[in-house]
Write a protein that holds these residues in place. Structure first.
Motif, PDB file in Angstrom:
ATOM      1  N   HIS A 282      -4.522   6.845  -1.626  1.00 16.48           N
ATOM      2  CA  HIS A 282      -4.862   6.141  -2.868  1.00 16.48           C
ATOM      3  C   HIS A 282      -4.948   4.631  -2.702  1.00 16.48           C
ATOM      4  CE1 HIS A 282      -4.364   9.788  -5.301  1.00 16.48           C
ATOM      5  NE2 HIS A 282      -3.372  10.076  -4.487  1.00 16.48           N
ATOM      6  N   LYS A 283      -4.453   4.122  -1.587  1.00 19.07           N
ATOM      7  CA  LYS A 283      -4.425   2.665  -1.414  1.00 19.07           C
ATOM      8  C   LYS A 283      -4.525   2.345   0.075  1.00 19.07           C
ATOM      9  CE  LYS A 283      -1.734  -1.362  -2.935  1.00 19.07           C
ATOM     10  NZ  LYS A 283      -0.506  -1.798  -3.628  1.00 19.07           N
ATOM     11  N   LYS A 284      -5.592   1.686   0.465  1.00 20.33           N
ATOM     12  CA  LYS A 284      -5.768   1.354   1.873  1.00 20.33           C
ATOM     13  C   LYS A 284      -4.850   0.191   2.274  1.00 20.33           C
ATOM     14  CE  LYS A 284      -8.880   4.421   2.631  1.00 20.33           C
ATOM     15  NZ  LYS A 284      -8.482   5.641   3.372  1.00 20.33           N
ATOM     16  N   GLY A 285      -4.355   0.263   3.492  1.00 22.60           N
ATOM     17  CA  GLY A 285      -3.484  -0.795   3.995  1.00 22.60           C
ATOM     18  C   GLY A 285      -2.658  -0.284   5.145  1.00 22.60           C
ATOM     19  N   ALA A 286      -1.835  -1.146   5.679  1.00 15.43           N
ATOM     20  CA  ALA A 286      -1.061  -0.814   6.873  1.00 15.43           C
ATOM     21  C   ALA A 286       0.177   0.010   6.542  1.00 15.43           C
ATOM     22  CB  ALA A 286      -0.651  -2.087   7.602  1.00 15.43           C
ATOM     23  N   ALA A 287       0.611   0.777   7.538  1.00 18.46           N
ATOM     24  CA  ALA A 287       1.885   1.498   7.492  1.00 18.46           C
ATOM     25  C   ALA A 287       2.763   0.956   8.606  1.00 18.46           C
ATOM     26  CB  ALA A 287       1.666   2.991   7.668  1.00 18.46           C
ATOM     27  N   ILE A 288       4.043   0.781   8.318  1.00 17.95           N
ATOM     28  CA  ILE A 288       4.976   0.163   9.270  1.00 17.95           C
ATOM     29  C   ILE A 288       6.197   1.052   9.446  1.00 17.95           C
ATOM     30  CG2 ILE A 288       6.371  -1.881   9.795  1.00 17.95           C
ATOM     31  CD1 ILE A 288       3.446  -2.620   9.473  1.00 17.95           C
ATOM     32  N   SER A 303      -5.506   8.710  10.330  1.00 18.54           N
ATOM     33  CA  SER A 303      -6.310   9.716   9.627  1.00 18.54           C
ATOM     34  C   SER A 303      -6.847   9.185   8.300  1.00 18.54           C
ATOM     35  CB  SER A 303      -5.489  10.989   9.386  1.00 18.54           C
ATOM     36  OG  SER A 303      -4.555  10.808   8.344  1.00 18.54           O
ATOM     37  N   HIS A 304      -6.191   8.149   7.769  1.00 24.50           N
ATOM     38  CA  HIS A 304      -6.651   7.521   6.525  1.00 24.50           C
ATOM     39  C   HIS A 304      -7.359   6.187   6.797  1.00 24.50           C
ATOM     40  CE1 HIS A 304      -4.734  10.432   3.899  1.00 24.50           C
ATOM     41  NE2 HIS A 304      -3.588  10.288   4.548  1.00 24.50           N
ATOM     42  N   ASP A 305      -7.791   5.994   8.034  1.00 27.17           N
ATOM     43  CA  ASP A 305      -8.460   4.742   8.435  1.00 27.17           C
ATOM     44  C   ASP A 305      -7.608   3.514   8.127  1.00 27.17           C
ATOM     45  OD1 ASP A 305     -10.781   6.057   9.364  1.00 27.17           O
ATOM     46  OD2 ASP A 305     -11.523   6.213   7.300  1.00 27.17           O
ATOM     47  N   SER A 306      -6.309   3.686   8.308  1.00 32.03           N
ATOM     48  CA  SER A 306      -5.365   2.583   8.101  1.00 32.03           C
ATOM     49  C   SER A 306      -4.708   2.217   9.422  1.00 32.03           C
ATOM     50  CB  SER A 306      -4.297   2.981   7.078  1.00 32.03           C
ATOM     51  OG  SER A 306      -4.867   3.161   5.805  1.00 32.03           O
ATOM     52  N   GLN A 307      -4.173   1.022   9.491  1.00 31.69           N
ATOM     53  CA  GLN A 307      -3.507   0.567  10.707  1.00 31.69           C
ATOM     54  C   GLN A 307      -2.028   0.916  10.685  1.00 31.69           C
ATOM     55  OE1 GLN A 307      -4.959  -3.661  10.408  1.00 31.69           O
ATOM     56  NE2 GLN A 307      -5.401  -3.340  12.583  1.00 31.69           N
ATOM     57  N   TYR A 308      -1.466   1.028  11.881  1.00 30.08           N
ATOM     58  CA  TYR A 308      -0.034   1.281  12.040  1.00 30.08           C
ATOM     59  C   TYR A 308       0.554   0.219  12.953  1.00 30.08           C
ATOM     60  CZ  TYR A 308       4.269   3.037  14.008  1.00 30.08           C
ATOM     61  OH  TYR A 308       5.560   3.125  14.438  1.00 30.08           O
ATOM     62  N   PHE A 309       1.735  -0.286  12.596  1.00 26.55           N
ATOM     63  CA  PHE A 309       2.443  -1.259  13.429  1.00 26.55           C
ATOM     64  C   PHE A 309       3.911  -0.877  13.501  1.00 26.55           C
ATOM     65  CE2 PHE A 309      -1.085  -3.439  11.345  1.00 26.55           C
ATOM     66  CZ  PHE A 309      -1.733  -4.028  12.416  1.00 26.55           C
ATOM     67  N   ALA A 310       4.550  -1.224  14.629  1.00 28.93           N
ATOM     68  CA  ALA A 310       5.978  -0.927  14.818  1.00 28.93           C
ATOM     69  C   ALA A 310       6.769  -2.208  14.991  1.00 28.93           C
ATOM     70  CB  ALA A 310       6.176  -0.022  16.034  1.00 28.93           C
ATOM     71  N   SER A 311       7.913  -2.282  14.322  1.00 32.79           N
ATOM     72  CA  SER A 311       8.800  -3.445  14.415  1.00 32.79           C
ATOM     73  C   SER A 311      10.025  -3.110  15.246  1.00 32.79           C
ATOM     74  CB  SER A 311       9.256  -3.865  13.011  1.00 32.79           C
ATOM     75  OG  SER A 311      10.276  -2.989  12.556  1.00 32.79           O
ATOM     76  N   ALA A 327       1.670  -4.538   4.095  1.00 33.02           N
ATOM     77  CA  ALA A 327       1.673  -3.084   4.228  1.00 33.02           C
ATOM     78  C   ALA A 327       1.776  -2.385   2.874  1.00 33.02           C
ATOM     79  CB  ALA A 327       2.825  -2.649   5.122  1.00 33.02           C
ATOM     80  N   VAL A 328       1.175  -1.212   2.795  1.00 29.71           N
ATOM     81  CA  VAL A 328       1.253  -0.355   1.625  1.00 29.71           C
ATOM     82  C   VAL A 328       2.569   0.411   1.602  1.00 29.71           C
ATOM     83  CG1 VAL A 328       0.256   1.722   0.564  1.00 29.71           C
ATOM     84  CG2 VAL A 328      -1.230  -0.092   1.405  1.00 29.71           C
ATOM     85  N   ILE A 329       3.030   0.805   2.778  1.00 32.50           N
ATOM     86  CA  ILE A 329       4.231   1.622   2.901  1.00 32.50           C
ATOM     87  C   ILE A 329       4.911   1.290   4.221  1.00 32.50           C
ATOM     88  CG2 ILE A 329       2.886   3.521   3.899  1.00 32.50           C
ATOM     89  CD1 ILE A 329       6.119   3.872   1.765  1.00 32.50           C
ATOM     90  N   GLY A 330       6.214   1.399   4.233  1.00 32.00           N
ATOM     91  CA  GLY A 330       6.960   1.180   5.469  1.00 32.00           C
ATOM     92  C   GLY A 330       8.300   1.871   5.381  1.00 32.00           C
ATOM     93  N   GLY A 331       9.048   1.758   6.452  1.00 34.54           N
ATOM     94  CA  GLY A 331      10.372   2.362   6.448  1.00 34.54           C
ATOM     95  C   GLY A 331      10.844   2.667   7.847  1.00 34.54           C
ATOM     96  N   PRO A 340       6.838  -1.363  -1.267  1.00 36.71           N
ATOM     97  CA  PRO A 340       6.855  -2.752  -1.743  1.00 36.71           C
ATOM     98  C   PRO A 340       6.408  -2.931  -3.185  1.00 36.71           C
ATOM     99  CG  PRO A 340       5.092  -2.414  -0.134  1.00 36.71           C
ATOM    100  CD  PRO A 340       5.942  -1.187  -0.109  1.00 36.71           C
ATOM    101  N   ASP A 341       5.679  -1.960  -3.763  1.00 37.86           N
ATOM    102  CA  ASP A 341       5.307  -2.078  -5.170  1.00 37.86           C
ATOM    103  C   ASP A 341       6.532  -2.020  -6.078  1.00 37.86           C
ATOM    104  OD1 ASP A 341       2.761  -2.169  -4.226  1.00 37.86           O
ATOM    105  OD2 ASP A 341       1.989  -0.504  -5.425  1.00 37.86           O
TER     106      ASP A 341
END
Length: 460
Positions: A282-288, A303-311, A327-331, A340-341
């Motif tokens: 529902h919302k494009k953006g990065a996942a962390i 699979s959702h044409d979004s980027q992934y990054f690791a901290s 990022a749209v979602i992280g954890g 973050p919303d």
């Protein structure tokens, strides 16, 4: 047991000698240091801090010490009483406070407690700020208030209500879709504050809650870390009750584990994967996530044409990267959802609401939902540290041993093999080396962990 001072807060075991454990004098010293640091860095006279605690046996005592110390510094205190980590994080900005302290040792056993320190945004203070607090504690450079300037004290009992209302107001939480399903859910809250907060949320979502270990006594009926080997009781009860699934939270309710309708673990790592799958539709953006988390999140993001990054490991590090990448979602793969919303903190309550929305909209059982995700298996092992072990030197040796593989040294040593990986790091919260592995089968992941333990022991 050494007192542990880290990016994750000040934690230790109750009792013992000053400086070696979390004694009353240590609690007063670190509360004084944090309060003094805030006073030194705020351009205002009257400061207010939000305090909340989990249901640990030592919680009331530690709360009294922290509260009185802050008042002694001339700082006003709003005490939420029995609360959750994410609720305190939400309430700090909600009440326009200058910071907060959460009294919890999270997943640690009952003899542990801790002070987790929040800034005015309700987020964990940075490593740099934490170092400044520790320096103040070391020097004991405190200036307490005179009698007419002592801080005020008040209690609030509406923290859970406010937190839940904010969750229900989120556009991507579909209250009607969840209510239509009339889910039956078994909850294991390890006799801490999740036993209060989660049923309140589930009731608002139109779900039936079967309670297991939901009395906030602080007497944990099993090891409070929500891992498979500790959760036999809820796995059996989910099947016995013919429930739709089970929910497990740790004592401060920032980690969320799920049990499918067959009494099988959904997998700690897959809590974040499932929520990310829903949100990224529902919302494009990065996942962390962090370096110790599953590759499955990367696969879902792709699979959702979004980027992934690791901290690096540690909630502060995840949040910093989330902000940097918008990022749209992280954890974290331990079941920590950061949305973050709502706010930048791991939150089992918002995790439950988002997972339920996803489950309802997909019109699947929990096991069917899990079967649709990439199949990875993780091993989580550890080696107890002893004073004579030089961990940094040991990790350097391991890096050299595997220098021909893809290696990250952002946080400890992560070795990326073609079909699996291993992450070796010194824990932020316990005196151990954590050994995380991931592979295409549980046997392979466990064998990789055992092989690494053998290799480490050969180098000691």
């Amino acid at each position: 047991m050494s007192l542990i001072k880290s990016i994750s807060g000040i934690r230790g075991t109750i009792g013992g000698k000053v400086g070696d454990n979390l004694t009353p004098l240590d609690v007063v010293k670190f509360a004084s240091a944090f309060g003094s640091w805030l006073q030194n860095n705020k351009n205002k006279k009257d400061l207010t801090l939000i305090i909340g605690r989990d249901a640990r046996i030592s919680g009331a005592m530690v709360n009294s010490l922290v509260t009185a110390t802050l008042q002694g510094l001339g700082i006003n205190v709003i005490d939420l009483g029995l609360s959750t980590t994410p609720t305190v994080e939400v309430m700090v900005p909600e009440l326009n406070a200058d910071g907060g302290i959460i009294l919890t040792a999270s997943h640690n056993p009952k003899q542990w407690n801790a002070l987790k320190l929040l800034n005015e945004k309700g987020e964990f203070i940075s490593g740099e700020n934490g170092a400044e607090v520790l320096a103040l504690a070391e020097n004991e450079d405190f200036n307490y208030a005179e009698v007419d300037d002592l801080g005020a004290y008040e209690t609030r009992e509406d923290g859970f209500d406010i937190h839940i209302e904010k969750i229900l107001a989120l556009p991507l939480v579909d209250l009607e879709a969840i209510k239509a399903k009339k889910y039956k859910i078994v909850l294991d809250a390890v006799n801490s504050t999740g036993g209060i907060a989660i049923p309140m949320l589930l009731d608002r979502l139109g779900c039936e809650t079967v309670k297991l270990y939901c009395e906030p006594t602080g007497h944990f009926p099993h090891n409070p870390e929500p891992l498979k080997e500790h959760l036999g009781d809820i796995c059996e009860l989910v099947k016995k009750e013919n429930a739709d699934f089970g929910v497990v939270v740790d004592p401060d309710v920032d980690r969320l584990a799920l049990i499918d309708e067959n009494g099988e673990m959904f997998g700690e790592e897959y809590t974040l994967v499932a929520v990310a799958d829903y949100l990224l539709k529902h919302k494009k953006g990065a996942a962390i996530s962090n370096l110790s988390s599953s590759r499955a999140l990367r696969d879902i993001a792709n699979s959702h044409d979004s980027q992934y990054f690791a901290s690096a490991v540690g909630e502060v590090n995840v949040v910093n990267l989330m902000k940097e990448k918008n990022a749209v979602i992280g954890g974290e793969g331990n079941g920590g959802i950061i949305y973050p919303d709502l706010h930048y903190g791991r939150d089992s309550l918002v995790g439950v609401a988002l997972f339920l929305t996803h489950l309802a909209k997909e019109n699947k059982t929990v096991s069917e939902l899990r079967a649709g995700y990439p199949a990875y298996f993780m091993g989580k092992k550890k080696i107890e540290l002893t004073p004579e072990i030089d961990v940094d030197a040991l990790l350097t040796k391991m890096e050299k041993e595997y220098q021909n593989e893809e290696i990250s040294t952002v946080d400890g040593v992560k070795i990326e093999f073609e079909n699996n990986w291993v992450h070796l790091r010194k824990s932020n919260t316990e005196p151990i080396i954590r050994i995380y592995t991931e592979a295409k089968s549980q046997e392979e992941a466990d064998k990789l962990g055992d092989d690494m333990i053998a290799k480490i022991k050969s180098l000691i």
